[in-house]
Structure formats: structure tokens, C-alpha cells
Design a protein around this motif. Structure first.
Motif, PDB file in Angstrom:
ATOM      1  N   ARG A  18       0.842  -1.200   0.000  1.00 39.26           N
ATOM      2  CA  ARG A  18       0.000   0.000   0.000  1.00 39.26           C
ATOM      3  C   ARG A  18       0.876   1.249   0.000  1.00 39.26           C
ATOM      4  O   ARG A  18       1.715   1.437   0.887  1.00 39.26           O
ATOM      5  CB  ARG A  18      -0.908  -0.001   1.228  1.00 39.26           C
ATOM      6  N   ARG A  19       0.719   2.096  -0.984  1.00 40.53           N
ATOM      7  CA  ARG A  19       1.508   3.325  -1.064  1.00 40.53           C
ATOM      8  C   ARG A  19       1.153   4.250   0.088  1.00 40.53           C
ATOM      9  O   ARG A  19      -0.023   4.428   0.413  1.00 40.53           O
ATOM     10  CB  ARG A  19       1.279   4.039  -2.382  1.00 40.53           C
ATOM     11  N   ILE A  20       2.167   4.844   0.694  1.00 37.99           N
ATOM     12  CA  ILE A  20       1.945   5.768   1.804  1.00 37.99           C
ATOM     13  C   ILE A  20       1.835   7.177   1.240  1.00 37.99           C
ATOM     14  O   ILE A  20       2.792   7.706   0.671  1.00 37.99           O
ATOM     15  CB  ILE A  20       3.087   5.692   2.837  1.00 37.99           C
ATOM     16  N   GLU A  21       0.677   7.767   1.371  1.00 36.88           N
ATOM     17  CA  GLU A  21       0.457   9.116   0.862  1.00 36.88           C
ATOM     18  C   GLU A  21       1.234  10.125   1.705  1.00 36.88           C
ATOM     19  O   GLU A  21       1.463   9.920   2.901  1.00 36.88           O
ATOM     20  CB  GLU A  21      -1.041   9.440   0.898  1.00 36.88           C
ATOM     21  N   SER A  22       1.623  11.227   1.062  1.00 40.88           N
ATOM     22  CA  SER A  22       2.471  12.220   1.739  1.00 40.88           C
ATOM     23  C   SER A  22       1.851  12.732   3.026  1.00 40.88           C
ATOM     24  O   SER A  22       2.543  12.993   4.012  1.00 40.88           O
ATOM     25  CB  SER A  22       2.779  13.381   0.790  1.00 40.88           C
ATOM     26  N   GLY A  23       0.533  12.836   3.063  1.00 38.42           N
ATOM     27  CA  GLY A  23      -0.123  13.339   4.270  1.00 38.42           C
ATOM     28  C   GLY A  23      -0.145  12.352   5.421  1.00 38.42           C
ATOM     29  O   GLY A  23      -0.485  12.721   6.554  1.00 38.42           O
ATOM     30  N   LYS A  24       0.206  11.089   5.145  1.00 37.01           N
ATOM     31  CA  LYS A  24       0.168  10.061   6.189  1.00 37.01           C
ATOM     32  C   LYS A  24       1.547   9.543   6.576  1.00 37.01           C
ATOM     33  O   LYS A  24       1.662   8.640   7.400  1.00 37.01           O
ATOM     34  CB  LYS A  24      -0.696   8.885   5.718  1.00 37.01           C
ATOM     35  N   ILE A  25       2.592  10.111   5.986  1.00 30.49           N
ATOM     36  CA  ILE A  25       3.938   9.592   6.233  1.00 30.49           C
ATOM     37  C   ILE A  25       4.328   9.706   7.705  1.00 30.49           C
ATOM     38  O   ILE A  25       4.921   8.793   8.277  1.00 30.49           O
ATOM     39  CB  ILE A  25       4.958  10.295   5.317  1.00 30.49           C
ATOM     40  N   GLU A  26       3.977  10.801   8.353  1.00 32.51           N
ATOM     41  CA  GLU A  26       4.336  10.972   9.768  1.00 32.51           C
ATOM     42  C   GLU A  26       3.677   9.923  10.661  1.00 32.51           C
ATOM     43  O   GLU A  26       4.219   9.539  11.692  1.00 32.51           O
ATOM     44  CB  GLU A  26       3.941  12.379  10.247  1.00 32.51           C
ATOM     45  N   THR A  27       2.484   9.453  10.278  1.00 29.97           N
ATOM     46  CA  THR A  27       1.777   8.471  11.104  1.00 29.97           C
ATOM     47  C   THR A  27       2.157   7.034  10.754  1.00 29.97           C
ATOM     48  O   THR A  27       1.838   6.119  11.516  1.00 29.97           O
ATOM     49  CB  THR A  27       0.250   8.626  10.958  1.00 29.97           C
ATOM     50  N   MET A  28       2.820   6.844   9.627  1.00 32.54           N
ATOM     51  CA  MET A  28       3.178   5.489   9.192  1.00 32.54           C
ATOM     52  C   MET A  28       4.683   5.237   9.229  1.00 32.54           C
ATOM     53  O   MET A  28       5.141   4.182   8.785  1.00 32.54           O
ATOM     54  CB  MET A  28       2.666   5.254   7.765  1.00 32.54           C
ATOM     55  N   SER A  29       5.437   6.191   9.734  1.00 29.84           N
ATOM     56  CA  SER A  29       6.892   6.027   9.766  1.00 29.84           C
ATOM     57  C   SER A  29       7.475   6.774  10.956  1.00 29.84           C
ATOM     58  O   SER A  29       6.816   7.610  11.578  1.00 29.84           O
ATOM     59  CB  SER A  29       7.518   6.558   8.469  1.00 29.84           C
ATOM     60  N   ALA A  30       8.723   6.448  11.248  1.00 37.18           N
ATOM     61  CA  ALA A  30       9.469   7.153  12.295  1.00 37.18           C
ATOM     62  C   ALA A  30      10.930   7.194  11.870  1.00 37.18           C
ATOM     63  O   ALA A  30      11.424   6.283  11.199  1.00 37.18           O
ATOM     64  CB  ALA A  30       9.324   6.442  13.636  1.00 37.18           C
ATOM     65  N   ARG A  31      11.604   8.259  12.242  1.00 33.45           N
ATOM     66  CA  ARG A  31      13.020   8.374  11.908  1.00 33.45           C
ATOM     67  C   ARG A  31      13.784   8.922  13.091  1.00 33.45           C
ATOM     68  O   ARG A  31      13.208   9.557  13.987  1.00 33.45           O
ATOM     69  CB  ARG A  31      13.227   9.252  10.670  1.00 33.45           C
ATOM     70  N   GLY A  32      15.078   8.673  13.096  1.00 33.62           N
ATOM     71  CA  GLY A  32      15.888   9.144  14.215  1.00 33.62           C
ATOM     72  C   GLY A  32      17.344   9.300  13.823  1.00 33.62           C
ATOM     73  O   GLY A  32      17.778   8.875  12.741  1.00 33.62           O
ATOM     74  N   GLN A  33      18.078   9.929  14.729  1.00 32.32           N
ATOM     75  CA  GLN A  33      19.521  10.114  14.552  1.00 32.32           C
ATOM     76  C   GLN A  33      20.174   9.992  15.923  1.00 32.32           C
ATOM     77  O   GLN A  33      19.687  10.553  16.903  1.00 32.32           O
ATOM     78  CB  GLN A  33      19.810  11.491  13.945  1.00 32.32           C
TER      79      GLN A  33
END
Length: 507
Positions: free
Chosen positions: A283-298
Motif C-alpha cells: 500500500r503506497r503511503i500518501e504524503s499526508g500520512k507519512i508521519e503516522t506510518m513512519s518514524a526516523r531518528g539520529q
């Protein structure tokens, strides 16, 4: 393909571009040496190492000898074995950007053809930086080196492109010179013993397939965590990030093996067709839902096993205000009949608490609980835990009665443990993949449409992250399990990440 050491293979010439590089010394040459020791190489073979450096054969062989002694799974080479193996090695300096510098390879190929009196298979191995891949292919063509579709192969290391467009461009250029069945896009994760065994575990056991679907599986986790930082790779990593470096290839390929439909046979293209089906069903992740379907860190600075380590932005060749992610987690869905509604959680990161590669398949709760205990609570859900590293094992976690007068339950493991069952050392991934290249088996190698489908899925996330920087970086400490937003990603669905337990403790 079932391999036996009695099988006779055609004479083979390996031409390794980047023959003095780190990859050759750590992985390729130890793999070829171990294949030689185990009698898997053809009787007639030649290894031609090449780089822009000028050195004698003796010096080159001495450097490889030191590398094999350090990195081979079989330990230090004996003098007799090394002399037999190294007698097949030649060093040829060459500027790989200059077609005229490829002429000596043609002379060497002709020499071996005359000696062996049998047309050899020729494997061009691109163990170089990605921007040289096209130059090597073009100069093989310009120099009119052997390029018979039946006997000539080219091995391309990752990264295969840096985005969808560059991957398409690289495919187009390679396919203008070679046919698809000649191109071996290598992903060493697919050569790992446990990863290969997933297909046997799924498709050779009648009890597994009826459970392998949305009716019984609650969710799936694919986790590749690393305790190390980026080391000397700052130049590359700061322009790539972990989404490109790990998820686009390794983790998505693991997902394909877990989620694919049963192939009708073990033919390379049939297996790869089923993997492509999975990538197309994501399922393609729409740009408006990327924050709710992903997480990133450093990662920031901290302590790893008693040693102080710097934060990512303090690493060598990293920009001081870099917004490159060293951790990424995704929630994915495979929109097909088998997996509809089952979430797949992927995560990977640097400078985490433990190094481990684990796939966990969590099965649904029992439909009705008859075992009520104040001491232990309801029975825990069954899990299938596939450990790729550091341990190689497949564990099915079940509930069982604790010995005693009361009906108390406890989790027990049914374990297939490589350490306890193998009669010989398991081959390294590169040994498996190099032997497949020798025999012309592409099952474990990426096809053009696989690579492009993986990039196509990842691109919206990459584009969003590059346009929308994270103001909280760095957001997790070294020696932790990652950023809080990654915990929130899975916790909001009522789940938690399955981490490797500390010694003598259970998760």
C-alpha cells in the motif's frame, strides 16, 4: 537448485574490478577461498584482480593471504592450500574509466581459453563505487571483451541507484550491453543461510502454509538493529541515510520472502515473480500520512559496552548539522487476499542496544481462554521467531503446562538451532551467491523490475523526509533501542517491538 560437491562446473574466469578494495579482502576473496577448500570451484578457474594501483603479483597475493587469514570463516590458511589456490590469481592494474586499459583482460581470457581448450564462463565483478558501474559495462563493450549471454555474467553490488530515476537509468544502460539473465544484482542478505531456509520452512512443510495468512497472523516485525555506528562511511552514508542503505533493499527483500505466494516451482524467474507481486501489492503511503506510518531518528553520543562513542553529527565526514536519519521504522500493509489487514513493521538503526536481525511473526490470540490464572494471566500468543543473526535459529513459541499440581502455563520454544544441528560450518552469504553466479542461478539475485518496484515504493517517504527536516535530531542516545516516536508508531496499535533480551532474561 540442489548443489553437490561432485558436480563439475565449466571453467570460470573471475575479473574483479576493485580487486584491492575492502569488499574484495573482507568478503569476496575469503568466499572464493572457502569454495575452493570445499571443492565447489571448477577444476580450471582464474581470478584476475584489478585496480588503478600498480603492484606485483607477489605483493597482491600476499595482501590477499593476510585478508583471508583475518576474515575467512575457516581460519588461517595452510601454506599448501594457499599455494594451490593463489596459483590461480593474477593482478592486472587498469584504469577502469579507460576502454584501452581493458585490452590486457582480453589477452588473459584468450590465454586461458587456449590452456583449457574449453570455452570458460566469465564473471565480471564490480566491487567498486556505484558511479563506476556504467563505465565498467561500457568499457567491456568497447574493448570487445567476451560477452556471450550464455556464459558471461556481471555482478553489481549495492547500492543499485540512489533513487528511482537513477536505478532506471542504470538498468537501461546495463541492459543495452547485457541481457537480463547476465546481470546479477547482489544483496548479501538473500544469501544468508537462515534467509534461504525461510522458503524451505514455508513451502516444504504442510503444517505452516495454512497458518501463514490474515486468519492466523496478527502482525509481523522485521528488525535489523546494529550496535555499530557508520565508521568510515560518513561520505556515503550522509548522502544516503538508512532508509536507502537498509530498508530499500535488505528489509523489503525479507518482507518479500515472508509475504510472497507459493511459487509453482523453484525456477529463478518464478520465485522473483512472486517477490515482485509483493512489492506491487504494498500500500503506497500518501504524503499526508507519512508521519503516522513512519518514524526516523539520529543517534547522539553515549556509551557502548564501556566505550564512549560520538554522536552521528560528530562522526568523520558528516555535516555538522546533518539531518540524515540513522534510524527508520515503517508500518506497511500488503493489499492482497492473504495479508489484508495484517500490519508489517520494519525497523533498522545504528548505535542501538544490540546487533540483531530478527523476523517475528505474532499469531492471534486463542479465540476462547479456558486457562485462568492469577499468577500467570492469560496464555501468551504464539510467535514464530526467525533469528538471522547473531544466532541462527527458528523458534516456535508455544504455551505448555508448568510441571506441578496446578494448571499454570509457561512459554516453551520448539527450536531449530543451527549451532546445535549443523555438521559443518554454514557457508557465508557471499559463498552461496558466488557459487550461484558460477552456475548461472539467479534465484537469490535482484531483477530489474524488483529493484525499481522497491525504489518506487520508498520514493514518497524519501522525498518527504528530504523536504521536511526533523528539528529534534539527534533524538535517541547511543545504546538505546531508538527514538520514542518509533515506540509510539507500534504502540498506538497495541503492540511493542520485540527486542533481544539481556543475557539470562526473557523478553
Amino acid at each position: 537448485m540442489i548443489k553437490t560437491s561432485d558436480k563439475k562446473y565449466d571453467p570460470t574466469i573471475f575479473i574483479i574490478f576493485g580487486g584491492t578494495g575492502d569488499l574484495t579482502k573482507r568478503k569476496i576473496m575469503p568466499a572464493l577461498y572457502n569454495l575452493f577448500l570445499d571443492n565447489w570451484l571448477p577444476e580450471e578457474f582464474a581470478i584476475i584482480g584489478t585496480s588503478s594501483s600498480k603492484m606485483s603479483n607477489e605483493k597482491y597475493i600476499a595482501e590477499l593471504f593476510s585478508a583471508v587469514n583475518e576474515f575467512s570463516r575457516t581460519g588461517k590458511a595452510t601454506k599448501a592450500d594457499w599455494e594451490k589456490f593463489s596459483s590461480h590469481i593474477t593482478f592486472q592494474d587498469a584504469d577502469i574509466t579507460n576502454a584501452s586499459a581493458f585490452k590486457p583482460f582480453g589477452k588473459l581470457i584468450d590465454k586461458y581459453k587456449k590452456e583449457w581448450k574449453t570455452p570458460p564462463s566469465i564473471i565480471y565483478y564490480c566491487a567498486v563505487a556505484p558511479h563506476f558501474f556504467c563505465s565498467i559495462a561500457e568499457n567491456i563493450n568497447k574493448a570487445k571483451l567476451d560477452n556471450d549471454p550464455k556464459t558471461t555474467r556481471i555482478i553489481i553490488e549495492k547500492p543499485f541507484g540512489s533513487d528511482l530515476e537513477s536505478a532506471k537509468d542504470l538498468n537501461k544502460k546495463l541492459l543495452s550491453i547485457f541481457e537480463e539473465n547476465q546481470i546479477y544484482r547482489i544483496d548479501h542478505y538473500l544469501g544468508k543461510e537462515v534467509v534461504q531456509n525461510i522458503m524451505a520452512f514455508r513451502f516444504a512443510n504442510s503444517i505452516m502454509e495454512p497458518l501463514w495468512n490474515r486468519n492466523h497472523v496478527e502482525h509481523v516485525q522485521i528488525s535489523v538493529t546494529e550496535q555499530i555506528g557508520i565508521g568510515s562511511r560518513g561520505n556515503y552514508f550522509d548522502n544516503a541515510g538508512i532508509l536507502r542503505d537498509m530498508i530499500q533493499n535488505h528489509l523489503l527483500q525479507l518482507l518479500c520472502i515472508i509475504a510472497m505466494e507459493p511459487p509453482t516451482n523453484f525456477n529463478a524467474d518464478e520465485v522473483r515473480n512472486r517477490k515482485v507481486d509483493v512489492l506491487k501489492a504494498l500500500r503506497r503511503i500518501e504524503s499526508g500520512k507519512i508521519e503516522t506510518m513512519s518514524a526516523r531518528g539520529q543517534y547522539s553520543s553515549g556509551w557502548i559496552e564501556g566505550e564512549e562513542v560520538v554522536g552521528y553529527r560528530e562522526e568523520e565526514k558528516v555535516k555538522p548539522h546533518s539531518n540524515t536519519e540513522t534510524y527508520a521504522a515503517l508500518k506497511l500493509h500488503v493489499d492482497n487476499w492473504r495479508w489484508q489487514g495484517v500490519p508489517f513493521y520494519l525497523r533498522t538503526g545504528k548505535r542501538l542496544f544490540k546487533s540483531a536481525s530478527i523476523i517475528t511473526i505474532q499469531f492471534k490470540e486463542i479465540p476462547h481462554n479456558i486457562f485462568v490464572s492469577e499468577n500467570t494471566g492469560p496464555p501468551k500468543q504464539n510467535r514464530l521467531v526467525i533469528s538471522i543473526q547473531p544466532d541462527m535459529a527458528i523458534r516456535l513459541q508455544l504455551q505448555s503446562k508448568v510441571p506441578g499440581l496446578e494448571m499454570n502455563l509457561n512459554t516453551v520454544d520448539m527450536v531449530f538451532d543451527y549451532a546445535g544441528s549443523k555438521k559443518t560450518d554454514s557457508p557465508e552469504a557471499y559463498e552461496t551467491l558466488l557459487l550461484d553466479a558460477i552456475t548461472g542461478d539467479q534465484t537469490l539475485f535482484m531483477r530489474a523490475d524488483q529493484v525499481e518496484a522497491a525504489w518506487e515504493f520508498i520514493m514518497p517517504i524519501l522525498n518527504y523526509w528530504e523536504k521536511n527536516t526533523d528539528q529534534n535530531f539527534p533524538n535517541y542516545a547511543a545504546d538505546s533501542w531508538g527514538p520514542e516516536n518509533a515506540e509510539a508508531l507500534i504502540a498506538k496499535d497495541g503492540f511493542h517491538w520485540f527486542n533481544l533480551p539481556e543475557k539470562n532474561k526473557k523478553d
